[in-house]
Write a protein that holds these residues in place. Structure first.
Motif, PDB file in Angstrom:
ATOM      1  N   SER A  44     -20.742   6.920  30.913  1.00  0.00           N
ATOM      2  CA  SER A  44     -22.165   6.742  30.617  1.00  0.00           C
ATOM      3  C   SER A  44     -22.628   7.628  29.458  1.00  0.00           C
ATOM      4  O   SER A  44     -23.572   7.278  28.753  1.00  0.00           O
ATOM      5  CB  SER A  44     -23.002   7.002  31.861  1.00  0.00           C
ATOM      6  N   ILE A  45     -21.978   8.759  29.255  1.00  0.00           N
ATOM      7  CA  ILE A  45     -22.399   9.684  28.188  1.00  0.00           C
ATOM      8  C   ILE A  45     -22.285   9.042  26.808  1.00  0.00           C
ATOM      9  O   ILE A  45     -23.170   9.202  25.963  1.00  0.00           O
ATOM     10  CB  ILE A  45     -21.568  10.983  28.238  1.00  0.00           C
ATOM     11  N   PHE A  98     -22.790   6.246  25.754  1.00  0.00           N
ATOM     12  CA  PHE A  98     -23.808   5.251  25.431  1.00  0.00           C
ATOM     13  C   PHE A  98     -25.227   5.825  25.406  1.00  0.00           C
ATOM     14  O   PHE A  98     -26.191   5.076  25.298  1.00  0.00           O
ATOM     15  CB  PHE A  98     -23.704   4.077  26.411  1.00  0.00           C
ATOM     16  N   GLN A  99     -25.321   7.130  25.490  1.00  0.00           N
ATOM     17  CA  GLN A  99     -26.625   7.782  25.391  1.00  0.00           C
ATOM     18  C   GLN A  99     -26.987   7.957  23.921  1.00  0.00           C
ATOM     19  O   GLN A  99     -26.145   8.370  23.114  1.00  0.00           O
ATOM     20  CB  GLN A  99     -26.592   9.151  26.079  1.00  0.00           C
ATOM     21  N   PRO A 100     -28.202   7.651  23.529  1.00  0.00           N
ATOM     22  CA  PRO A 100     -28.590   7.759  22.117  1.00  0.00           C
ATOM     23  C   PRO A 100     -28.343   9.150  21.528  1.00  0.00           C
ATOM     24  O   PRO A 100     -27.885   9.276  20.404  1.00  0.00           O
ATOM     25  CB  PRO A 100     -30.090   7.434  22.128  1.00  0.00           C
ATOM     26  N   ARG A 101     -28.597  10.185  22.302  1.00  0.00           N
ATOM     27  CA  ARG A 101     -28.423  11.542  21.796  1.00  0.00           C
ATOM     28  C   ARG A 101     -26.956  11.856  21.479  1.00  0.00           C
ATOM     29  O   ARG A 101     -26.659  12.662  20.608  1.00  0.00           O
ATOM     30  CB  ARG A 101     -28.967  12.528  22.825  1.00  0.00           C
ATOM     31  N   PHE A 102     -26.031  11.218  22.202  1.00  0.00           N
ATOM     32  CA  PHE A 102     -24.610  11.483  21.972  1.00  0.00           C
ATOM     33  C   PHE A 102     -24.179  11.047  20.581  1.00  0.00           C
ATOM     34  O   PHE A 102     -23.279  11.641  19.994  1.00  0.00           O
ATOM     35  CB  PHE A 102     -23.750  10.798  23.043  1.00  0.00           C
ATOM     36  N   GLN A 103     -24.799  10.024  20.056  1.00  0.00           N
ATOM     37  CA  GLN A 103     -24.441   9.538  18.722  1.00  0.00           C
ATOM     38  C   GLN A 103     -24.649  10.608  17.651  1.00  0.00           C
ATOM     39  O   GLN A 103     -23.984  10.608  16.631  1.00  0.00           O
ATOM     40  CB  GLN A 103     -25.244   8.278  18.375  1.00  0.00           C
TER      41      GLN A 103
END
Length: 162
Positions: free
Chosen positions: A47-48, A50-55
């Motif tokens: 799930s991480i 696909f988090q916007p902040r991970f990009q």
């Protein structure tokens, strides 16, 4: 007949087939716990990404994430492998061969699991602490796992063999 507390554990009342069944059941109980925890960790890691902040994460974070995701997948594969193995060789009378192999798979799975736990911890700590502090804390926690999972059992095994 009472054996001294340091006597090796033996079951005089079980034959080879019963011993193999007991060993298989003990291994399955261990794997159930390890499988569940590893599957939860793997799902959380998936799930991480696909988090916007991970990009926006830096290369270090993405490399730690990739390594952690891979090691958790390898651990999960090793913990599930005895199930597949059993399914394929079911009723082939090879439990005496299957159990030692499944035991090695579980032991290898624990190595990958501890790496995945350390990676997950590093990912989380890197957000709330400085990177150097996160690395130090992660190293200490990893050392703690190594002591509890490997050093203490090796010490007990060695002490028991004397």
């Amino acid at each position: 007949m009472n054996e001294p507390p340091n006597a090796p554990y033996t079951r005089h009342d079980e034959n080879d087939a019963e011993r193999l069944d007991r060993q298989w059941n003990e291994l399955l109980q261990e794997l159930r716990l390890a499988q569940t925890g590893t599957q939860i960790l793997f799902a959380f890691l998936l799930s991480i990404a696909f988090q916007p902040r991970f990009q926006d994460a830096d290369d270090f974070t993405k490399m730690v994430f990739a390594g952690t995701l891979i090691t958790s997948a390898l651990a999960m594969g090793l913990f599930l492998a005895p199930v597949s193995f059993h399914r394929i060789v079911f009723q082939q009378r090879v439990r005496h061969l299957m159990i030692p192999m499944a035991d090695k798979m579980a032991a290898a799975g624990l190595i990958f699991l501890v790496a995945a736990i350390a990676g997950g911890l590093l990912l989380a700590l890197d957000v709330v602490l400085s990177r150097s502090t996160a690395l130090i804390v992660c190293g200490l926690v990893l050392s703690w796992f190594v002591v509890l999972w490997y050093v203490v059992p090796a010490w007990v095994k060695r002490a028991a063999s004397r």
